[in-house]
Design a protein around this motif. Structure first.
Motif, mmCIF file in Angstrom:
data_model
loop_
_atom_site.group_PDB
_atom_site.id
_atom_site.type_symbol
_atom_site.label_atom_id
_atom_site.label_comp_id
_atom_site.label_asym_id
_atom_site.label_seq_id
_atom_site.Cartn_x
_atom_site.Cartn_y
_atom_site.Cartn_z
ATOM 1 N N SER A 179 0.824 -1.209 0.000
ATOM 2 C CA SER A 179 0.000 0.000 0.000
ATOM 3 C C SER A 179 0.861 1.263 0.000
ATOM 4 O O SER A 179 0.571 2.223 -0.716
ATOM 5 N N ALA A 180 1.930 1.250 0.812
ATOM 6 C CA ALA A 180 2.808 2.419 0.861
ATOM 7 C C ALA A 180 3.541 2.604 -0.461
ATOM 8 O O ALA A 180 3.716 3.731 -0.944
ATOM 9 N N TRP A 181 3.967 1.484 -1.056
ATOM 10 C CA TRP A 181 4.680 1.539 -2.337
ATOM 11 C C TRP A 181 3.812 2.135 -3.426
ATOM 12 O O TRP A 181 4.270 2.977 -4.206
ATOM 13 N N ILE A 182 2.552 1.721 -3.502
ATOM 14 C CA ILE A 182 1.730 2.158 -4.616
ATOM 15 C C ILE A 182 1.467 3.661 -4.527
ATOM 16 O O ILE A 182 1.344 4.350 -5.537
ATOM 17 N N ARG A 183 1.399 4.192 -3.301
ATOM 18 C CA ARG A 183 1.270 5.648 -3.167
ATOM 19 C C ARG A 183 2.552 6.338 -3.627
ATOM 20 O O ARG A 183 2.496 7.354 -4.331
ATOM 21 N N ARG A 184 3.718 5.791 -3.260
ATOM 22 C CA ARG A 184 4.976 6.375 -3.721
ATOM 23 C C ARG A 184 5.069 6.309 -5.239
ATOM 24 O O ARG A 184 5.512 7.252 -5.891
ATOM 25 N N MET A 185 4.667 5.186 -5.788
ATOM 26 C CA MET A 185 4.723 5.023 -7.234
ATOM 27 C C MET A 185 3.808 6.017 -7.928
ATOM 28 O O MET A 185 4.178 6.634 -8.933
ATOM 29 N N MET A 186 2.590 6.179 -7.408
ATOM 30 C CA MET A 186 1.649 7.104 -8.032
ATOM 31 C C MET A 186 2.217 8.522 -8.060
ATOM 32 O O MET A 186 2.144 9.206 -9.087
#
Length: 423
Positions: free
Chosen positions: A312-319
């Motif tokens: 979940s944290a990664w996908i926010r960083r990626m976005m």
């Protein structure tokens, strides 16, 4: 059902199929097990050909990977053409390459023919190079695809920026044959169309036993028995019961999150041409827009796993790495699905008995290949002609160390998402 099983697609689906649980005994020409793309395409094909057809789904139509899909309607498989030929041989390889090159047309033709309300957008897809190694991968694919007649284009970094709205990519491979759909609506639309031409569709009806006796197949559920001349099993990564015919695969999980509908100015800055996209990372990331202007972004990983917080944290960083203008946008929906991966990334058709076939292993490319395989398997079973199949039948398929390899993929995804900043 957990929250992570409740996809955005369930909330926005405009297609509905009338179905009940099996509550009587029936005799049919073809029994289909599994209500995903492959099974529903098979039921539609057989019923249109005048056969009596029964489809049995253990949950509801699109419960498995078909209802959790990214919604990219791609041409071909993950494998580049030379790898397909290397595994299947030149003739069988060329035939499969040609069949799946036309798979997006098969999907969009069905949508148009039957008026399936699944937000079809045929503006192509973008395979985006996230690194110099990713660029080399795309250049190899471009050379092989163009040699095979595919109308793909290799885009420069600047062209990729213009098409994606992001400065993150080195190059991109554009495939105009492809597009996007609302994936759950598509599979439910296929099931609806199948019922309209005479197929019987039963949901919440798991098959508990399957046996061949006196020249006929018997499929038993808790409340009825189907007797069928032919059987097609299309349970893929959501197999229940029937251990004797359970497909062998490596389970790989893929999760997605979506924003809420974005403002018009934000929408205009993201994928302005309407393509769907994914990158060349080993732990892949995909991103696309839906018809309401939501960004949907996903990656490999299991939201039910202990490492779900890192996902979940990664996908926010990626976005925000892809689109800094979305830094204040919330991710409001999250769901995941299971992919049936094979070692060589090729789908497998196996014989489970007389006039009975099983298929699995689309390795994340379920929409186009699943539709084509379902149609051709139904045609083959009704005609009793294996030559009509898209790939040769294999007597059996095994996967070594499937559990360890599933752990390897999930652990790799969790660690990547925990510690690595790709951009």
């Amino acid at each position: 059902m957990s929250d992570h099983d409740q996809s955005l697609w369930r909330k926005t689906c405009q297609e509905h199929v009338e179905s009940t649980s099996l509550s009587a005994d029936l005799t049919v020409d073809l029994a289909v097990i599994g209500g995903g793309y492959t099974g529903c395409a098979a039921a539609l094909t057989a019923a249109r050909a005048g056969a009596s057809v029964c489809l049995l789904e253990a949950q509801e139509i699109g419960h498995g990977g078909s209802g959790r899909n990214v919604g990219l309607v791609n041409a071909g498989l993950w494998l580049p053409p030379e790898d397909i030929r290397g595994y299947l041989g030149a003739n069988a390889g060329d035939r499969l390459i040609d069949l799946l090159a036309a798979a997006p047309s098969a999907v969009f033709d069905l949508i148009n023919q039957h008026g399936i309300a699944c937000d079809p957008v045929r503006k192509g897809t973008l395979h985006c190079a996230h690194s110099t190694a990713g660029s080399r991968n795309l250049q190899t694919r471009y050379a092989q695809l163009t040699a095979s007649g595919a109308p793909v284009k290799l885009l420069s970094a600047e062209q990729a920026r213009q098409r994606t709205g992001s400065a993150a990519f080195h190059e991109a491979l554009f495939d105009p044959r492809a597009g996007t759909i609302q994936p759950l609506a598509y599979v439910r639309g296929l099931a609806r169309c199948a019922t309209e031409v005479g197929a019987q569709v039963f949901t919440n009806s798991p098959v508990q036993s399957l046996k061949h006796t006196a020249g006929v197949w018997e499929l038993k559920t808790s409340s009825g028995t189907i007797r069928a001349k032919s059987v097609m099993q299309a349970t893929n990564a959501y197999h229940q019961h029937l251990q004797a015919s359970a497909p062998a695969y490596v389970p790989v999980y893929y999760f997605q999150y979506s924003t809420g509908p974005l403002s018009d100015n934000l929408r205009a800055s993201l994928l302005p041409g309407g393509e769907g996209a994914w990158d060349t990372g080993l732990i892949m990331t995909s991103f696309r827009m839906d018809s309401q202007g939501r960004l949907i972004i996903g990656a490999m990983g299991d939201l039910g796993h202990v490492g779900s917080g890192s996902h979940s944290a990664w996908i926010r960083r990626m976005m925000t790495a892809l689109y800094p203008q979305l830094a204040d946008q919330a991710l409001v929906e999250g769901w995941h699905g299971r992919i049936a991966m094979t070692s060589d990334h090729l789908p497998k058709i196996t014989r489970i008995g007389p006039n009975a076939l099983s298929v699995h292993g689309f390795s994340g490319r379920g929409i186009g290949p699943g539709t084509v395989f379902g149609r051709m398997m139904a045609e083959s079973l009704l005609a009793n002609d294996p030559a009509l199949l898209p790939v040769p039948i294999v007597s059996s398929h095994r996967e070594s160390w499937a559990g360890l390899r599933r752990a390897y993929f999930e652990t790799g995804a969790a660690l990547t998402h925990l510690i690595k900043a790709r951009f």
